[in-house]
Motif scaffolding. Sequence first.
Motif, PDB file in Angstrom:
ATOM      1  N   ASN A 246     -24.382  99.329  79.599  1.00 13.87           N
ATOM      2  CA  ASN A 246     -23.577  99.538  80.807  1.00 13.87           C
ATOM      3  C   ASN A 246     -23.221  98.209  81.472  1.00 13.87           C
ATOM      4  O   ASN A 246     -22.137  98.049  82.024  1.00 13.87           O
ATOM      5  N   GLN A 247     -24.152  97.260  81.438  1.00 15.66           N
ATOM      6  CA  GLN A 247     -23.865  95.934  81.987  1.00 15.66           C
ATOM      7  C   GLN A 247     -22.746  95.258  81.209  1.00 15.66           C
ATOM      8  O   GLN A 247     -21.894  94.576  81.794  1.00 15.66           O
ATOM      9  N   ALA A 248     -22.741  95.451  79.889  1.00 10.69           N
ATOM     10  CA  ALA A 248     -21.669  94.883  79.065  1.00 10.69           C
ATOM     11  C   ALA A 248     -20.335  95.520  79.418  1.00 10.69           C
ATOM     12  O   ALA A 248     -19.296  94.846  79.468  1.00 10.69           O
ATOM     13  N   PHE A 249     -20.363  96.828  79.694  1.00 14.08           N
ATOM     14  CA  PHE A 249     -19.135  97.510  80.108  1.00 14.08           C
ATOM     15  C   PHE A 249     -18.643  96.943  81.444  1.00 14.08           C
ATOM     16  O   PHE A 249     -17.453  96.642  81.597  1.00 14.08           O
ATOM     17  N   ALA A 250     -19.557  96.796  82.392  1.00 14.03           N
ATOM     18  CA  ALA A 250     -19.181  96.290  83.711  1.00 14.03           C
ATOM     19  C   ALA A 250     -18.624  94.875  83.630  1.00 14.03           C
ATOM     20  O   ALA A 250     -17.728  94.501  84.394  1.00 14.03           O
ATOM     21  N   GLY A 251     -19.133  94.087  82.697  1.00 10.38           N
ATOM     22  CA  GLY A 251     -18.670  92.710  82.562  1.00 10.38           C
ATOM     23  C   GLY A 251     -17.460  92.561  81.660  1.00 10.38           C
ATOM     24  O   GLY A 251     -16.940  91.455  81.485  1.00 10.38           O
ATOM     25  N   GLY A 252     -17.002  93.668  81.083  1.00  8.57           N
ATOM     26  CA  GLY A 252     -15.887  93.591  80.145  1.00  8.57           C
ATOM     27  C   GLY A 252     -14.516  93.672  80.763  1.00  8.57           C
ATOM     28  O   GLY A 252     -13.502  93.534  80.062  1.00  8.57           O
ATOM     29  N   GLY A 253     -14.477  93.930  82.073  1.00  9.67           N
ATOM     30  CA  GLY A 253     -13.183  94.006  82.748  1.00  9.67           C
ATOM     31  C   GLY A 253     -12.387  95.259  82.435  1.00  9.67           C
ATOM     32  O   GLY A 253     -11.172  95.290  82.614  1.00  9.67           O
ATOM     33  N   PHE A 254     -13.071  96.305  81.983  1.00  9.19           N
ATOM     34  CA  PHE A 254     -12.380  97.555  81.661  1.00  9.19           C
ATOM     35  C   PHE A 254     -12.088  98.351  82.929  1.00  9.19           C
ATOM     36  O   PHE A 254     -12.806  98.268  83.914  1.00  9.19           O
ATOM     37  N   GLY A 255     -11.028  99.164  82.858  1.00  8.46           N
ATOM     38  CA  GLY A 255     -10.607  99.917  84.039  1.00  8.46           C
ATOM     39  C   GLY A 255     -11.424 101.163  84.302  1.00  8.46           C
ATOM     40  O   GLY A 255     -11.435 101.677  85.409  1.00  8.46           O
ATOM     41  N   GLY A 256     -12.105 101.671  83.301  1.00  6.76           N
ATOM     42  CA  GLY A 256     -12.874 102.901  83.486  1.00  6.76           C
ATOM     43  C   GLY A 256     -13.171 103.521  82.137  1.00  6.76           C
ATOM     44  O   GLY A 256     -12.863 102.949  81.084  1.00  6.76           O
ATOM     45  N   THR A 257     -13.802 104.688  82.179  1.00  3.97           N
ATOM     46  CA  THR A 257     -14.081 105.399  80.929  1.00  3.97           C
ATOM     47  C   THR A 257     -13.178 106.633  80.832  1.00  3.97           C
ATOM     48  O   THR A 257     -12.887 107.244  81.860  1.00  3.97           O
ATOM     49  N   PRO A 258     -12.729 106.991  79.642  1.00  2.00           N
ATOM     50  CA  PRO A 258     -12.986 106.227  78.423  1.00  2.00           C
ATOM     51  C   PRO A 258     -12.068 105.014  78.307  1.00  2.00           C
ATOM     52  O   PRO A 258     -10.944 105.024  78.810  1.00  2.00           O
ATOM     53  N   THR A 259     -12.567 103.990  77.649  1.00  2.00           N
ATOM     54  CA  THR A 259     -11.735 102.883  77.199  1.00  2.00           C
ATOM     55  C   THR A 259     -11.730 102.969  75.682  1.00  2.00           C
ATOM     56  O   THR A 259     -12.796 102.987  75.060  1.00  2.00           O
ATOM     57  N   VAL A 260     -10.547 103.063  75.094  1.00  2.00           N
ATOM     58  CA  VAL A 260     -10.429 103.279  73.645  1.00  2.00           C
ATOM     59  C   VAL A 260      -9.532 102.194  73.057  1.00  2.00           C
ATOM     60  O   VAL A 260      -8.349 102.093  73.403  1.00  2.00           O
ATOM     61  N   LEU A 261     -10.096 101.404  72.170  1.00  3.73           N
ATOM     62  CA  LEU A 261      -9.374 100.300  71.555  1.00  3.73           C
ATOM     63  C   LEU A 261      -9.247 100.533  70.058  1.00  3.73           C
ATOM     64  O   LEU A 261     -10.260 100.793  69.383  1.00  3.73           O
ATOM     65  N   LEU A 262      -8.050 100.442  69.528  1.00  7.55           N
ATOM     66  CA  LEU A 262      -7.828 100.507  68.090  1.00  7.55           C
ATOM     67  C   LEU A 262      -7.521  99.099  67.607  1.00  7.55           C
ATOM     68  O   LEU A 262      -6.496  98.520  67.961  1.00  7.55           O
ATOM     69  N   ASN A 263      -8.449  98.554  66.835  1.00  6.32           N
ATOM     70  CA  ASN A 263      -8.324  97.166  66.349  1.00  6.32           C
ATOM     71  C   ASN A 263      -8.035  96.201  67.496  1.00  6.32           C
ATOM     72  O   ASN A 263      -7.220  95.285  67.370  1.00  6.32           O
ATOM     73  N   GLY A 264      -8.691  96.461  68.634  1.00  5.10           N
ATOM     74  CA  GLY A 264      -8.588  95.561  69.783  1.00  5.10           C
ATOM     75  C   GLY A 264      -7.505  95.912  70.785  1.00  5.10           C
ATOM     76  O   GLY A 264      -7.454  95.330  71.876  1.00  5.10           O
ATOM     77  N   THR A 265      -6.630  96.857  70.450  1.00  4.24           N
ATOM     78  CA  THR A 265      -5.532  97.250  71.350  1.00  4.24           C
ATOM     79  C   THR A 265      -5.899  98.532  72.083  1.00  4.24           C
ATOM     80  O   THR A 265      -6.314  99.521  71.461  1.00  4.24           O
ATOM     81  N   ASN A 266      -5.733  98.528  73.396  1.00  9.55           N
ATOM     82  CA  ASN A 266      -6.075  99.693  74.211  1.00  9.55           C
ATOM     83  C   ASN A 266      -5.042 100.791  73.985  1.00  9.55           C
ATOM     84  O   ASN A 266      -3.913 100.708  74.467  1.00  9.55           O
ATOM     85  N   ILE A 267      -5.446 101.819  73.229  1.00 10.29           N
ATOM     86  CA  ILE A 267      -4.500 102.912  72.950  1.00 10.29           C
ATOM     87  C   ILE A 267      -4.604 104.035  73.975  1.00 10.29           C
ATOM     88  O   ILE A 267      -3.726 104.886  74.054  1.00 10.29           O
ATOM     89  N   TYR A 268      -5.673 104.038  74.768  1.00  6.48           N
ATOM     90  CA  TYR A 268      -5.819 105.095  75.767  1.00  6.48           C
ATOM     91  C   TYR A 268      -4.774 104.946  76.871  1.00  6.48           C
ATOM     92  O   TYR A 268      -4.381 105.920  77.506  1.00  6.48           O
TER      93      TYR A 268
END
Length: 257
Positions: free
Chosen positions: A215-237
């Motif tokens: 969860n700390q890694a998620f908080a430090g990743g700069g993501f907007g929220g859950t779910p965050t879904v990346l296909l080969n590094g690209t946010n497809i969500y």
Amino acid sequence: MSEKNRDGKRTARERLAVEREKQKSADKRRRVLIVGASVVCVLGLAAVIGVVAANAGKDKGGSAGPVVAPSGAQGEDSLAIPVGERSAKSTLTVWEDFRCPACKSFETNYRQAIHELTAAGSLKVEYHLATIIDGNMGGSGSRKAANAAACAQDAGKFTPYHDLLYDNQPPETDDAFADNAKLIDLAGKVDGLDTPAFRTCVQDGTHDTWVDKSNQAFAGGGFGGTPTVLLNGTNIYQDQSMTPAKLKQMVEEAAKS
């Protein structure tokens, strides 16, 4: 009686009246202060009670135990639970929370496509578990469900238990997953999962600190929220045109290249 004596007595009475008024004013101020202090104490106590009540259901987090990654965890700090062939050309990275309604919606809509792609060997999924609903709504269900899912990974049953948790997700405000007995009861629906080892893992919170670190890694990743879904590094969500069919097409085309 002389005029002088009468003036003297009148002056004495006037002084006495003045002193009485001063005493009344002092008594009144003292009563006001006492009442005011009492009100402040009551309000202060109420505030303390309110803070305690407001935080009573919140997940305290910050597990002090050792970081125990589930079996087969991969990636940086072993925070990813992998599903699918390591050799797959496409990687789907999913950050999710088992209490998150939007995560359930994603899993429900994309589950079949993801299962088909992983079974075909063309997609590998890396699941990262977060606990943001615990922080937002209070409680510990996100973390305990994530720990239970990690326990299922130890038993080689992550995928069916993962899907079962979403199929039985309680309302966002209901911290039902905080009950270990419920998590163990659900495990009974997965063939071979409800074992003494799984029960001990759930009840002891074996992977709690690992979940906190995830969860700390998620908080430090700069993501907007859950779910965050990346296909080969690209946010497809975030792609409004994305569908399960489009996801399959993208992965299958990558597999052919």
